[in-house]
Design a protein around this motif. Structure first.
Motif, PDB file in Angstrom:
ATOM      1  N   VAL A   1      10.645   5.666  -7.069  1.00 32.17           N
ATOM      2  CA  VAL A   1       9.857   4.977  -6.042  1.00 32.17           C
ATOM      3  C   VAL A   1       9.766   3.485  -6.390  1.00 32.17           C
ATOM      4  N   PHE A   2       9.519   3.227  -7.657  1.00 32.72           N
ATOM      5  CA  PHE A   2       9.394   1.837  -8.119  1.00 32.72           C
ATOM      6  C   PHE A   2      10.657   1.028  -7.818  1.00 32.72           C
ATOM      7  N   TRP A   3      11.801   1.617  -8.149  1.00 34.91           N
ATOM      8  CA  TRP A   3      13.049   0.867  -7.949  1.00 34.91           C
ATOM      9  C   TRP A   3      13.441   0.778  -6.469  1.00 34.91           C
ATOM     10  N   LYS A   4      13.055   1.776  -5.719  1.00 35.61           N
ATOM     11  CA  LYS A   4      13.357   1.753  -4.283  1.00 35.61           C
ATOM     12  C   LYS A   4      12.680   0.549  -3.624  1.00 35.61           C
ATOM     13  N   HIS A   5      11.459   0.259  -4.065  1.00 34.16           N
ATOM     14  CA  HIS A   5      10.693  -0.826  -3.446  1.00 34.16           C
ATOM     15  C   HIS A   5      10.769  -2.135  -4.230  1.00 34.16           C
ATOM     16  N   PHE A   6      11.521  -2.115  -5.304  1.00 29.55           N
ATOM     17  CA  PHE A   6      11.466  -3.205  -6.287  1.00 29.55           C
ATOM     18  C   PHE A   6      11.483  -4.613  -5.679  1.00 29.55           C
TER      19      PHE A   6
ATOM     20  N   LYS B   1       0.808  -1.232   0.000  1.00 31.18           N
ATOM     21  CA  LYS B   1       0.000   0.000   0.000  1.00 31.18           C
ATOM     22  C   LYS B   1       0.837   1.277   0.000  1.00 31.18           C
ATOM     23  N   SER B   2       1.876   1.303   0.851  1.00 34.34           N
ATOM     24  CA  SER B   2       2.631   2.559   0.945  1.00 34.34           C
ATOM     25  C   SER B   2       3.388   2.826  -0.349  1.00 34.34           C
ATOM     26  N   PHE B   3       3.837   1.759  -1.007  1.00 31.01           N
ATOM     27  CA  PHE B   3       4.500   1.916  -2.312  1.00 31.01           C
ATOM     28  C   PHE B   3       3.541   2.548  -3.317  1.00 31.01           C
ATOM     29  N   ARG B   4       2.339   2.037  -3.376  1.00 29.18           N
ATOM     30  CA  ARG B   4       1.373   2.551  -4.354  1.00 29.18           C
ATOM     31  C   ARG B   4       1.036   4.008  -4.088  1.00 29.18           C
ATOM     32  N   LYS B   5       0.894   4.304  -2.799  1.00 29.59           N
ATOM     33  CA  LYS B   5       0.555   5.680  -2.438  1.00 29.59           C
ATOM     34  C   LYS B   5       1.689   6.642  -2.822  1.00 29.59           C
ATOM     35  N   GLU B   6       2.899   6.189  -2.515  1.00 23.54           N
ATOM     36  CA  GLU B   6       4.076   7.012  -2.793  1.00 23.54           C
ATOM     37  C   GLU B   6       4.228   7.255  -4.297  1.00 23.54           C
ATOM     38  N   LEU B   7       3.990   6.187  -5.063  1.00 23.96           N
ATOM     39  CA  LEU B   7       4.133   6.312  -6.517  1.00 23.96           C
ATOM     40  C   LEU B   7       3.069   7.264  -7.085  1.00 23.96           C
ATOM     41  N   MET B   8       1.843   7.134  -6.604  1.00 26.64           N
ATOM     42  CA  MET B   8       0.778   8.007  -7.117  1.00 26.64           C
ATOM     43  C   MET B   8       1.005   9.462  -6.707  1.00 26.64           C
ATOM     44  N   ARG B   9       1.626   9.639  -5.546  1.00 23.61           N
ATOM     45  CA  ARG B   9       1.921  11.017  -5.136  1.00 23.61           C
ATOM     46  C   ARG B   9       2.831  11.682  -6.168  1.00 23.61           C
ATOM     47  N   ARG B  10       3.783  10.931  -6.696  1.00 21.88           N
ATOM     48  CA  ARG B  10       4.671  11.478  -7.735  1.00 21.88           C
ATOM     49  C   ARG B  10       3.891  11.753  -9.023  1.00 21.88           C
ATOM     50  N   MET B  11       3.042  10.803  -9.403  1.00 23.15           N
ATOM     51  CA  MET B  11       2.301  10.970 -10.665  1.00 23.15           C
ATOM     52  C   MET B  11       1.322  12.140 -10.582  1.00 23.15           C
ATOM     53  N   GLU B  12       0.724  12.304  -9.418  1.00 28.88           N
ATOM     54  CA  GLU B  12      -0.269  13.382  -9.286  1.00 28.88           C
ATOM     55  C   GLU B  12       0.384  14.740  -9.095  1.00 28.88           C
ATOM     56  N   ASP B  13       1.704  14.756  -9.009  1.00 28.05           N
ATOM     57  CA  ASP B  13       2.407  16.028  -8.978  1.00 28.05           C
ATOM     58  C   ASP B  13       2.927  16.306 -10.394  1.00 28.05           C
ATOM     59  N   ASP B  14       2.050  16.754 -11.239  1.00 28.98           N
ATOM     60  CA  ASP B  14       2.405  17.122 -12.606  1.00 28.98           C
ATOM     61  C   ASP B  14       3.157  16.008 -13.336  1.00 28.98           C
TER      62      ASP B  14
ATOM     63  N   ASP C   1       1.453  -8.589  -8.420  1.00 30.38           N
ATOM     64  CA  ASP C   1       0.306  -7.675  -8.534  1.00 30.38           C
ATOM     65  C   ASP C   1       0.728  -6.209  -8.481  1.00 30.38           C
ATOM     66  N   ASP C   2       1.684  -5.916  -7.608  1.00 32.79           N
ATOM     67  CA  ASP C   2       2.172  -4.534  -7.502  1.00 32.79           C
ATOM     68  C   ASP C   2       2.802  -4.086  -8.822  1.00 32.79           C
ATOM     69  N   ILE C   3       3.595  -4.990  -9.402  1.00 30.64           N
ATOM     70  CA  ILE C   3       4.292  -4.627 -10.647  1.00 30.64           C
ATOM     71  C   ILE C   3       3.280  -4.415 -11.769  1.00 30.64           C
ATOM     72  N   ILE C   4       2.277  -5.280 -11.822  1.00 31.55           N
ATOM     73  CA  ILE C   4       1.249  -5.124 -12.854  1.00 31.55           C
ATOM     74  C   ILE C   4       0.490  -3.813 -12.649  1.00 31.55           C
ATOM     75  N   TRP C   5       0.222  -3.502 -11.409  1.00 28.98           N
ATOM     76  CA  TRP C   5      -0.472  -2.247 -11.099  1.00 28.98           C
ATOM     77  C   TRP C   5       0.333  -1.049 -11.624  1.00 28.98           C
ATOM     78  N   ALA C   6       1.653  -1.053 -11.310  1.00 28.19           N
ATOM     79  CA  ALA C   6       2.506   0.064 -11.761  1.00 28.19           C
ATOM     80  C   ALA C   6       2.594   0.078 -13.280  1.00 28.19           C
ATOM     81  N   SER C   7       2.646  -1.108 -13.847  1.00 29.91           N
ATOM     82  CA  SER C   7       2.747  -1.205 -15.307  1.00 29.91           C
ATOM     83  C   SER C   7       1.546  -0.574 -15.991  1.00 29.91           C
ATOM     84  N   GLN C   8       0.393  -0.649 -15.352  1.00 26.89           N
ATOM     85  CA  GLN C   8      -0.789  -0.054 -15.971  1.00 26.89           C
ATOM     86  C   GLN C   8      -0.751   1.471 -15.942  1.00 26.89           C
ATOM     87  N   ILE C   9      -0.086   2.029 -14.945  1.00 28.05           N
ATOM     88  CA  ILE C   9       0.097   3.487 -14.910  1.00 28.05           C
ATOM     89  C   ILE C   9       1.149   3.896 -15.939  1.00 28.05           C
TER      90      ILE C   9
END
Ligand code: AMP
Ligand code: ZN
Length: 447
Positions: free
Chosen positions: A366-371, A344-357, A377-385
């Motif tokens: 963020v992705f590589w930090k938590h890799f 959860k915290s990874f997803r939140k952190e990643l979206m915070r970056r995306m939602e900042d312009d 499932d997490d990787i597929i989720w990020a892949s869709q973004i």
């Protein structure tokens, strides 16, 4: 969500006009040649914006025009002795194929300029009626002195405006800010349409063809309404194209045209904009010919923020290839374990970056930090973004015969009979699988 708005030159909180749906217009290709990867950088960033908006919960109505008539198309079609409609077809087809290869989501509509001539004529008629346009020598021009806000998007200074002087070409620089052409009078040998602008003796039948700028005003408003949320393109379109779109649309309707102008920076080669005219362009085909998957280029684009320039080198592309390979290999390994887990915290952190312009480089960090801690499932989720299409990257089911061989090899390894174990490994490889010994036991990858 925050988005940089070129109208205010500031990051602003983005909220659509209607609660749930976003009207999004993106300037599409002029199909006189194959699109180059610089063009695709723009379409990739727009796709990333769309995916982010969708993730946040909006329904995005995206419209992308296809410019299938303009000076360049006419010139080239004539050189090939072909009608323009036949000339553009292969380039249009190649464009849609390339979009697919880059995993760019299809727009809701792809309107073609030649199919919307009557909408453009109606719009020009309105501008004539309001006194914002005039006829001169068989063509019709927009009078920039009559539109008070002219120059607001591109921050033109009043002394730069040379109204009363006219410009007939579609592309020009800030040194040439003049009354621009809306409708080009018929020239021998050029495709043309009969038009009745319904005013005055000369305007009753001005045969000709539209200028480039009017096309985007007519088609965006037809599908998205007089006012819509976001207009995207590359920074080269700010002037004159987007500036002129605003003048034409707001001049005709009296309503604000677009709330956010989002403009992506260029892809460069040796410090210069990649473009057809500089002969420094590569197409997606060139990339594939050198053995790169088109998605590797997509990964490379994500590495830079869309508002910074990105210098294209084959070395950088090689780097992107290695990163994508690492993710894919991880997917294969994780696939075997089929664990379902959300970080959860990874997803939140990643979206915070995306939602900042759309801070894609930040999101990748963020992705590589938590890799190492991410589940499949997490990787597929990020892949869709990111649009990297990793969800398709499935592991082949491991055949029973291969499993048996792996087990046998483990037995030999247990008895330290290395030669026999290696022989089996080679046998497995021949069958298309690769055994990798890890601390947790052997892992199979499809070779
Ligand atoms: P065009 O076909 O030239 O009208 O361009 C189509 C889209 O690609 C527009 O949004 C341009 O701003 C964009 N574009 C053109 N060249 C580049 C480049 N070198 N880097 C990024 N975007 C570009
Ligand atoms: Zn446009």
């Amino acid at each position: 969500m925050k988005l940089y708005n070129f109208l205010s030159r500031k990051k602003e909180n983005f909220r659509p006009r209607r609660a749930k749906s976003v009207g999004f217009y993106t300037c599409g290709p002029t199909v006189y040649d194959f699109a180059h990867i610089g063009n695709f950088r723009a379409y990739i960033f727009e796709d990333i914006l769309r995916r982010t908006l969708e993730y946040v919960g909006y329904r995005v109505k995206q419209v992308m025009n296809i410019t299938d008539i303009d000076d360049k198309i006419i010139r080239r079609a004539r050189a090939h002795r072909m009608p323009t409609v036949d000339f553009v077809k292969p380039y249009e087809e190649a464009f849609f194929n390339d979009l697919k290869k880059l995993n760019i989501k299809p727009a809701w509509k792809y309107p073609r300029a030649t199919k919307h001539i009557s909408e453009m004529i109606t719009l020009i008629s309105k501008l004539l009626k309001k006194g914002l346009a005039y006829e001169e020598g068989g063509s019709i021009y927009f009078d920039i002195s009559k539109f008070e806000r002219y120059g607001r998007l591109s921050r033109l200074k009043p002394k730069e405006l040379k109204s009363g002087l006219r410009i007939d070409v579609d592309e020009y620089t800030k040194q040439n800010v003049r009354d621009f052409v809306l409708w080009k009078g018929k020239k021998p040998g050029e495709p043309s349409w009969k038009a009745n602008f319904g005013k005055g003796p000369t305007l009753n039948a001005v045969e000709g063809r539209p200028g480039w700028h009017i096309e985007c005003s007519a088609m965006s408003m037809k599908y998205l309404g007089k006012s819509f949320d976001i207009h995207g393109g590359g920074v080269d379109l700010i002037f004159p194209h987007h500036e002129n779109e605003i003048a034409q649309s707001e001049g005709a309707t009296g309503k604000p045209f677009v709330r956010f102008f989002v403009e992506g920076e260029h892809l460069l080669v040796d410090g210069k904009k990649m473009s057809k005219s500089l002969h420094n362009m590569f197409t997606l085909k060139d990339i594939e010919r050198r053995g790169f998957d088109p998605l590797v280029f997509r990964y490379l684009v994500l590495n830079a923020h869309y508002r910074s320039r990105l210098n294209f080198t084959w070395k950088a592309l090689e780097g992107a290839k290695n990163s994508l390979r690492r993710i894919r290999e991880r997917m294969v390994i994780l696939g075997r374990r089929a664990q379902k887990k959300t970080h959860k915290s990874f997803r939140k952190e990643l979206m915070r970056r995306m939602e900042d312009d759309l801070d894609t480089p930040g999101a990748l960090r963020v992705f590589w930090k938590h890799f190492d801690a991410l589940s499949r499932d997490d990787i597929i989720w990020a892949s869709q973004i990111f649009g990297l299409n990793l969800e398709r990257w499935r592991v082949r089911a491991i055949p029973a015969g291969i499993k048996k061989l792996v087990k046998k090899r483990e037995e030999f390894r247990g008895k330290k009979e290395w030669q026999k174990a290696d022989k089996i490994r080679a046998q497995i490889k021949k069958l298309g699988w690769q055994v990798e010994d890890t601390a947790k036991g052997p892992v199979l990858k499809s070779a």
